[in-house]
Design a protein around this motif. Structure first.
Motif, mmCIF file in Angstrom:
data_model
loop_
_atom_site.group_PDB
_atom_site.id
_atom_site.type_symbol
_atom_site.label_atom_id
_atom_site.label_comp_id
_atom_site.label_asym_id
_atom_site.label_seq_id
_atom_site.Cartn_x
_atom_site.Cartn_y
_atom_site.Cartn_z
ATOM 1 N N PRO A 63 5.505 -2.152 3.004
ATOM 2 C CA PRO A 63 5.417 -1.145 4.072
ATOM 3 C C PRO A 63 5.742 0.274 3.621
ATOM 4 C CG PRO A 63 6.536 -3.118 4.858
ATOM 5 C CD PRO A 63 6.363 -3.285 3.384
ATOM 6 N N LEU A 64 6.668 0.432 2.671
ATOM 7 C CA LEU A 64 7.028 1.783 2.235
ATOM 8 C C LEU A 64 5.857 2.497 1.571
ATOM 9 C CD1 LEU A 64 10.630 1.480 0.735
ATOM 10 C CD2 LEU A 64 9.942 2.558 2.869
ATOM 11 N N GLY A 65 4.913 1.742 1.072
ATOM 12 C CA GLY A 65 3.779 2.359 0.389
ATOM 13 C C GLY A 65 2.596 2.655 1.285
ATOM 14 N N GLU A 66 2.680 2.279 2.559
ATOM 15 C CA GLU A 66 1.559 2.488 3.470
ATOM 16 C C GLU A 66 1.216 3.970 3.581
ATOM 17 O OE1 GLU A 66 -0.391 0.377 4.955
ATOM 18 O OE2 GLU A 66 0.639 -1.387 4.164
ATOM 19 N N GLY B 253 11.452 1.201 -13.156
ATOM 20 C CA GLY B 253 10.218 1.421 -12.414
ATOM 21 C C GLY B 253 9.611 0.128 -11.922
ATOM 22 N N ALA B 254 9.621 -0.889 -12.770
ATOM 23 C CA ALA B 254 9.025 -2.175 -12.383
ATOM 24 C C ALA B 254 9.738 -2.782 -11.176
ATOM 25 C CB ALA B 254 9.067 -3.139 -13.568
ATOM 26 N N LEU B 255 11.056 -2.582 -11.097
ATOM 27 C CA LEU B 255 11.815 -3.135 -9.972
ATOM 28 C C LEU B 255 11.448 -2.482 -8.650
ATOM 29 C CD1 LEU B 255 15.388 -3.479 -11.547
ATOM 30 C CD2 LEU B 255 13.829 -5.332 -10.885
ATOM 31 N N LYS B 256 10.979 -1.219 -8.696
ATOM 32 C CA LYS B 256 10.653 -0.500 -7.476
ATOM 33 C C LYS B 256 9.171 -0.541 -7.115
ATOM 34 C CE LYS B 256 14.710 1.026 -6.267
ATOM 35 N NZ LYS B 256 15.331 0.624 -4.989
ATOM 36 N N ILE B 257 8.329 -0.965 -8.053
ATOM 37 C CA ILE B 257 6.900 -1.012 -7.770
ATOM 38 C C ILE B 257 6.617 -1.915 -6.579
ATOM 39 C CG2 ILE B 257 4.712 -1.927 -8.638
ATOM 40 C CD1 ILE B 257 5.291 0.822 -9.647
ATOM 41 N N GLY B 258 7.381 -2.998 -6.469
ATOM 42 C CA GLY B 258 7.188 -3.916 -5.353
ATOM 43 C C GLY B 258 7.382 -3.241 -4.007
ATOM 44 N N ASP B 259 8.321 -2.292 -3.922
ATOM 45 C CA ASP B 259 8.540 -1.581 -2.659
ATOM 46 C C ASP B 259 7.309 -0.800 -2.233
ATOM 47 O OD1 ASP B 259 11.083 -2.564 -2.723
ATOM 48 O OD2 ASP B 259 12.038 -0.696 -3.363
ATOM 49 N N LEU B 260 6.597 -0.251 -3.225
ATOM 50 C CA LEU B 260 5.430 0.576 -2.912
ATOM 51 C C LEU B 260 4.214 -0.257 -2.530
ATOM 52 C CD1 LEU B 260 5.776 3.254 -5.741
ATOM 53 C CD2 LEU B 260 6.304 3.530 -3.307
ATOM 54 N N THR B 261 4.231 -1.557 -2.832
ATOM 55 C CA THR B 261 3.129 -2.418 -2.411
ATOM 56 C C THR B 261 3.345 -2.946 -0.999
ATOM 57 O OG1 THR B 261 4.173 -4.410 -3.346
ATOM 58 C CG2 THR B 261 2.707 -3.132 -4.785
ATOM 59 N N LEU C 255 12.499 7.448 -2.913
ATOM 60 C CA LEU C 255 13.218 6.854 -4.047
ATOM 61 C C LEU C 255 12.317 5.879 -4.793
ATOM 62 C CD1 LEU C 255 15.819 6.486 -5.683
ATOM 63 C CD2 LEU C 255 16.400 4.601 -4.139
ATOM 64 N N ALA C 256 11.616 5.026 -4.027
ATOM 65 C CA ALA C 256 10.702 4.084 -4.682
ATOM 66 C C ALA C 256 9.619 4.831 -5.436
ATOM 67 C CB ALA C 256 10.073 3.157 -3.635
ATOM 68 N N PHE C 257 9.172 5.948 -4.894
ATOM 69 C CA PHE C 257 8.134 6.748 -5.538
ATOM 70 C C PHE C 257 8.621 7.317 -6.877
ATOM 71 C CE2 PHE C 257 6.491 11.167 -6.037
ATOM 72 C CZ PHE C 257 5.202 10.840 -6.467
ATOM 73 N N ILE C 258 9.790 7.975 -6.888
ATOM 74 C CA ILE C 258 10.230 8.621 -8.126
ATOM 75 C C ILE C 258 10.647 7.594 -9.173
ATOM 76 C CG2 ILE C 258 10.892 10.786 -7.028
ATOM 77 C CD1 ILE C 258 13.788 9.923 -7.174
#
Length: 300
Positions: free
Chosen positions: A243-246, A233-241, A56-59
């Motif tokens: 653990p979810l983005g590892e 998108g900006a709200l979810k970019i933080g998730d990818l930085t 979800l964070a990715f899309i």
């Protein structure tokens, strides 16, 4: 370590997001349906309802690339609109079309922004399943066909415009929209929180129902989409930085580049297409694709 997002998955979803976000066929709907149709690791890795999945964070993060593509394509218009907003605030006036259009976009974005923040999780957890998504895709197609049928029956859309018409001319017409109609068009985007309902499609058809030409309605939909999808998108970019983005940041960048390219080519095509052509092919596609998915899910 399993990355939960392969390069192939990132590439396919990236280009899919960029194209379907602007075509009136629902990007989120396709992001739910494609993995379900493919099955296997795709349905496991690419599940927007999974709490620990980065999908979800990715899309949603791909929205940043889509918004950047829109800003690049409409940069002259956004320079005028932002200048109009700034001068309106500084001078405390709304005297010219750029100032008025800027405030119409601000006011029209507020409802979907508030509802998105409050109800996005509810919509995702309750509706982001393959069968409801396929059903909503069919509804989306029926809406596209219905508005085209109504416009043809009323015979009010006889003015075919040159696709090379300047943005300033189109924006001048959009600036004449009554405030309540502009807000209604923006609010229609709330329906796109349901996977299968297209944000650009529902905004365009709402604009057409208020008498806008297909071209102007599509243009207003694209301008409205830019701040909405950029903020999402900006709200979810933080998730990818975090653990979810590892382990998947390379795939995220790869998917984002493809998404941005797809979005730019799509909006370039659609601004010309909508000038003189119908939404009916998109409506037919949504109905056929949704029905095919429902059939596939039933017999598999």
């Amino acid at each position: 370590m399993h990355t939960h997002l392969s390069w192939l998955e990132a590439g396919v979803i990236g280009i899919l997001q960029g194209v379907t976000e602007l075509f009136p066929v629902s990007s989120l709907g396709h992001s739910v349906l494609i993995p379900a149709v493919v099955g296997g690791s795709w349905s496991r890795d690419l599940n927007v309802r999974a709490p620990e999945s980065p999908y979800l964070a990715f899309i949603v993060g791909l929205h940043v690339a889509t918004a950047i593509a829109l800003i690049i394509y409409f940069w002259r218009d956004w320079v005028r609109i932002v200048r109009g907003l700034v001068t309106s605030i500084v001078r405390r006036e709304i005297n010219d079309p750029d100032q008025r259009l800027a405030w119409l976009l601000v006011l029209a974005t507020i409802p979907v922004g508030i509802v998105g923040l409050l109800l996005e999780h509810l919509f995702r957890t309750t509706l982001s399943r393959p069968n409801p998504t396929a059903a909503f895709l069919i509804v989306n197609g029926l809406v596209l066909l219905a508005i085209e049928r109504a416009r043809r029956r009323e015979r009010t859309d006889q003015r075919y415009v040159d696709e090379r018409v300047s943005g300033a001319e189109s924006d001048g017409r959009l600036a004449q929209l009554p405030v309540l109609r502009a807000v209604a068009i923006g609010s229609a985007q709330i329906l796109a929180l349901a996977p299968g309902i297209s944000r650009s499609g529902v905004a365009t058809t709402t604009g057409m129902s208020f008498g806008l030409s297909r071209e102007d309605a599509g243009r207003f939909a694209f301008l409205l989409a830019t701040p909405v999808i950029l903020a999402a998108g900006a709200l979810k970019i933080g998730d990818l930085t975090g653990p979810l983005g590892e382990g998947i940041r390379g795939q995220v960048i790869f998917g984002s580049v493809l998404s941005g390219i797809g979005a730019y080519l799509s909006v370039r095509f659609l601004t010309r297409y909508l000038a003189n052509r119908s939404l009916r092919p998109f409506g037919a596609y949504c109905i056929v694709a949704g029905a095919a998915c429902l059939t596939w899910f039933a017999i598999r």
